[in-house]
Design an enzyme around this catalytic site. Structure first.
Site, PDB file in Angstrom:
ATOM      1  N   LYS A 112       1.543   0.655  -3.379  1.00 27.63           N
ATOM      2  CA  LYS A 112       2.245  -0.398  -4.126  1.00 27.63           C
ATOM      3  C   LYS A 112       1.947  -0.296  -5.618  1.00 27.63           C
ATOM      4  O   LYS A 112       2.820  -0.564  -6.446  1.00 27.63           O
ATOM      5  CB  LYS A 112       1.893  -1.780  -3.575  1.00 27.63           C
ATOM      6  CG  LYS A 112       2.503  -2.007  -2.179  1.00 27.63           C
ATOM      7  CD  LYS A 112       2.588  -3.461  -1.781  1.00 27.63           C
ATOM      8  CE  LYS A 112       3.372  -3.584  -0.474  1.00 27.63           C
ATOM      9  NZ  LYS A 112       3.535  -4.932   0.021  1.00 27.63           N
ATOM     10  N   LYS A 193       7.124   3.821   6.424  1.00 25.97           N
ATOM     11  CA  LYS A 193       7.287   2.675   7.312  1.00 25.97           C
ATOM     12  C   LYS A 193       8.388   1.752   6.795  1.00 25.97           C
ATOM     13  O   LYS A 193       8.607   1.661   5.590  1.00 25.97           O
ATOM     14  CB  LYS A 193       5.957   1.918   7.480  1.00 25.97           C
ATOM     15  CG  LYS A 193       5.672   0.901   6.416  1.00 25.97           C
ATOM     16  CD  LYS A 193       4.670  -0.147   6.905  1.00 25.97           C
ATOM     17  CE  LYS A 193       4.602  -1.295   5.917  1.00 25.97           C
ATOM     18  NZ  LYS A 193       5.675  -2.279   6.092  1.00 25.97           N
ATOM     19  N   LYS A 196       9.879  -4.684   3.929  1.00 22.70           N
ATOM     20  CA  LYS A 196      10.743  -5.687   3.307  1.00 22.70           C
ATOM     21  C   LYS A 196      11.054  -5.318   1.872  1.00 22.70           C
ATOM     22  O   LYS A 196      12.131  -5.565   1.369  1.00 22.70           O
ATOM     23  CB  LYS A 196      10.017  -7.036   3.245  1.00 22.70           C
ATOM     24  CG  LYS A 196      10.102  -7.855   4.482  1.00 22.70           C
ATOM     25  CD  LYS A 196       9.476  -9.213   4.165  1.00 22.70           C
ATOM     26  CE  LYS A 196       8.157  -9.366   4.860  1.00 22.70           C
ATOM     27  NZ  LYS A 196       7.012  -9.231   3.999  1.00 22.70           N
TER      28      LYS A 196
HETATM   29  P1  ATP Z   1       6.216  -5.776   2.144  1.00 22.56           P
HETATM   30  O1  ATP Z   1       7.033  -4.560   1.842  1.00 22.56           O
HETATM   31  O2  ATP Z   1       6.551  -6.962   1.294  1.00 22.56           O
HETATM   32  O3  ATP Z   1       4.734  -5.497   2.224  1.00 22.56           O
HETATM   33  P2  ATP Z   1       6.312  -5.683   5.032  1.00 22.56           P
HETATM   34  O4  ATP Z   1       7.573  -5.316   5.730  1.00 22.56           O
HETATM   35  O5  ATP Z   1       5.227  -4.665   4.974  1.00 22.56           O
HETATM   36  O6  ATP Z   1       6.703  -6.222   3.584  1.00 22.56           O
HETATM   37  P3  ATP Z   1       4.384  -7.806   5.538  1.00 22.56           P
HETATM   38  O7  ATP Z   1       4.705  -9.223   5.227  1.00 22.56           O
HETATM   39  O8  ATP Z   1       3.523  -7.045   4.583  1.00 22.56           O
HETATM   40  O9  ATP Z   1       5.780  -7.010   5.730  1.00 22.56           O
HETATM   41  O10 ATP Z   1       3.754  -7.695   6.988  1.00 22.56           O
HETATM   42  C1  ATP Z   1       3.988  -8.684   7.990  1.00 22.56           C
HETATM   43  C2  ATP Z   1       3.597  -8.127   9.349  1.00 22.56           C
HETATM   44  O11 ATP Z   1       4.554  -7.147   9.789  1.00 22.56           O
HETATM   45  C3  ATP Z   1       2.240  -7.419   9.381  1.00 22.56           C
HETATM   46  O12 ATP Z   1       1.592  -7.746  10.598  1.00 22.56           O
HETATM   47  C4  ATP Z   1       2.601  -5.952   9.345  1.00 22.56           C
HETATM   48  O13 ATP Z   1       1.607  -5.138   9.929  1.00 22.56           O
HETATM   49  C5  ATP Z   1       3.877  -5.950  10.163  1.00 22.56           C
HETATM   50  N1  ATP Z   1       4.743  -4.819   9.778  1.00 22.56           N
HETATM   51  C6  ATP Z   1       5.240  -4.592   8.547  1.00 22.56           C
HETATM   52  N2  ATP Z   1       6.006  -3.506   8.550  1.00 22.56           N
HETATM   53  C7  ATP Z   1       5.986  -3.021   9.831  1.00 22.56           C
HETATM   54  C8  ATP Z   1       6.590  -1.885  10.469  1.00 22.56           C
HETATM   55  N3  ATP Z   1       7.362  -1.067   9.785  1.00 22.56           N
HETATM   56  N4  ATP Z   1       6.354  -1.694  11.786  1.00 22.56           N
HETATM   57  C9  ATP Z   1       5.557  -2.552  12.484  1.00 22.56           C
HETATM   58  N5  ATP Z   1       4.955  -3.627  11.934  1.00 22.56           N
HETATM   59  C10 ATP Z   1       5.167  -3.859  10.622  1.00 22.56           C
HETATM   60 MG    MG Z   2       3.454  -5.095   3.911  1.00 17.91          MG
END
Ligand code: ATP
Ligand code: MG
Length: 330
Positions: A112, A193, A196
Site C-alpha cells: 500500500k 488478490k 476493494k
Molecule cells: P482494501 O483494498 O481496502 O484493503 P480489502 O478487499 O483487502 O480492501 P479489507 O477490508 O482489508 O478488504 O478486509 C476485510 C476482510 O476480507 C479481511 O478478513 C480480509 O482478510 C478479507 N479479504 C480481503 N480480500 C480478500 C480476498 N481477495 N480473498 C479472501 N479474503 C479477503
Molecule cells: Mg485489505
C-alpha cells in the site's frame, strides 16, 4: 462463558466476493457458537485518504451488508470502530511496545505504501490498531482471509510481548481461515488478490453488482492459452474461477473434478457466473429490505457499540493499571 470472536472490514470501497468468501460467510457460520463482535473499521479506512461523504455512506452500507449476509444483531454485536474511543487509546499503548522493524516488514504496508506519494504514519501503524481492535475484547478467535494472516501473527507477537513486559494481561488470539476461499484473486489479474481499493473495472465482483454486470466481469476474466480445464496444472485464472465456484457451491474436490475436467473455459465461466448470481440475488434482496427500513441500521450500530463499550473500557483500565498510567482506582 463462550469464547469471543472479533473481526472487521474497512469501509474503503465496495465489498466483493473475496470479502464474503474469505471472511463474512464464516462470521455467519460461527455466530451461534461464540460471542461475536463484528466491526466496521473506519479508523483503518482513513489510513488512505477517503472522501468524507463517501466514507460516511460506506459505513452504513457495510453494516447493512453484514445484516444481509445473515449476521443476527440479537446474537452478535455489530459496531463501528470510531464509536468506541478505547480502540484508539489501546492502539497508542500497544504502539509503545511494538518495534518499528516488525511493522516495516508487513507485506500490506509495503504494497500500500508503494502506491502512495506520501505515506501517512497511519499506514505503518495499521497492524497495531488491528491488534488493539482484537485485544481490546480479549478475542480468542479472529476469522479473516489469508491476506490478514501476517497481521494476526503480529497481533500474537504484540500480545505476548505486552504479557511478558507487564504480566499476563491479554488473550493471545488464534487466526481462523476458511478451507476454501481464503484468498480470492483479481479477475483481471489472478496474480494479485481481489481488493476493494483496486480500481480496474474487471477486477472484482461486488456484492451489490447486478446479474448482468456479474456475468460480464466473470466472462471477461483472465484465463490462459489452454482450451479446457485440466486439474493437473490449472493456470492461476482458472484455479481462481474453480475456487470461487467451490467456495459458493461447497462441492467436494471429487465432485469439482468430475464436473469440470475437460470443460471449455467459456462454459466454466458461465457456470461460475450463474453460481455467484444464485447466491448474491437473495442476499441483495435482503439488503434492499434492510435499507428500506429507516433508522434500522443506525439503531443496530448504536446498540452494538453500547454493548461492547464496557468490555473495551475495562480492558483499557486494566492496561493502564498494568503500565502504571494514571487511574483513579488502583
Ligand atoms: P482494501 O483494498 O481496502 O484493503 P480489502 O478487499 O483487502 O480492501 P479489507 O477490508 O482489508 O478488504 O478486509 C476485510 C476482510 O476480507 C479481511 O478478513 C480480509 O482478510 C478479507 N479479504 C480481503 N480480500 C480478500 C480476498 N481477495 N480473498 C479472501 N479474503 C479477503
Ligand atoms: Mg485489505
Amino acid at each position: 462463558m463462550r469464547a469471543r470472536v472479533f473481526s472487521g472490514m474497512q469501509p474503503s470501497g465496495n465489498l466483493h466476493i473475496g470479502n464474503y468468501l474469505g471472511a463474512l460467510k464464516n462470521w455467519v457460520r460461527v455466530q451461534a457458537d461464540y460471542e461475536c463482535i463484528f466491526c466496521i473499521v473506519d479508523l483503518h479506512a482513513v489510513t488512505i485518504y477517503q472522501d468524507p461523504a463517501e466514507l460516511r455512506a460506506k459505513i452504513i452500507e457495510i453494516a447493512a451488508l453484514y445484516l444481509a449476509a445473515g449476521i443476527d444483531p440479537r446474537q452478535s454485536s455489530i459496531m463501528v470502530q470510531s464509536a468506541v474511543p478505547a480502540h484508539a487509546e489501546l492502539a497508542w499503548m500497544l504502539t509503545c511496545v511494538t518495534p518499528v522493524g516488525w511493522l516495516e516488514r508487513m507485506t500490506q504496508y509495503k504494497a500500500k505504501a508503494a502506491a502512495q506519494q506520501t505515506i501517512g504514519d497511519g499506514l505503518l501503524q495499521y497492524p497495531v490498531l488491528m491488534a488493539a481492535d482484537i485485544m481490546l475484547y480479549q478475542a480468542a478467535i479472529v476469522p479473516v482471509g489469508e491476506d490478514q494472516a501476517q497481521h494476526l501473527e503480529l497481533t500474537r507477537d504484540i500480545a505476548q510481548r505486552f504479557n511478558s513486559l507487564y504480566g499476563d494481561t491479554f488473550v493471545v488470539p488464534q487466526t481462523s481461515l476458511p478451507s476454501v476461499g481464503a484468498r480470492i484473486m483479481g479477475l483481471d489479474d489472478p496474480t494479485v488478490k481481489m481488493s476493494k481499493s483496486a480500481a480496474g473495472a474487471g477486477h472484482a465482483v461486488g456484492l451489490l453488482d447486478p446479474p448482468d454486470k456479474i456475468r460480464k466481469t466473470i466472462m471477461r476474466a483472465t484465463t490462459d492459452s489452454n482450451p479446457a480445464v485440466d486439474f493437473g496444472a490449472p493456470g492461476p485464472g482458472v484455479a481462481n474461477l474453480l475456487n470461487i465456484h467451490q467456495a459458493f457451491s461447497c462441492w467436494g474436490d471429487d465432485r469439482m473434478r468430475a464436473h469440470f475436467t475437460g470443460m471449455r473455459y467459456g462454459d466454466l465461466k458461465k457456470q461460475v457466473a450463474e453460481m455467484v448470481i444464485a447466491h448474491l440475488e437473495p442476499f441483495q434482496q435482503r439488503y434492499r429490505e434492510i435499507t428500506s427500513e429507516p433508522g434500522y441500521v443506525a439503531r443496530v450500530l448504536r446498540e452494538g457499540a453500547e454493548r461492547v463499550a464496557p468490555i473495551a473500557n475495562s480492558t483499557v483500565e486494566l492496561v493502564k493499571r498494568r503500565m502504571g498510567l494514571y487511574t483513579e482506582t488502583r
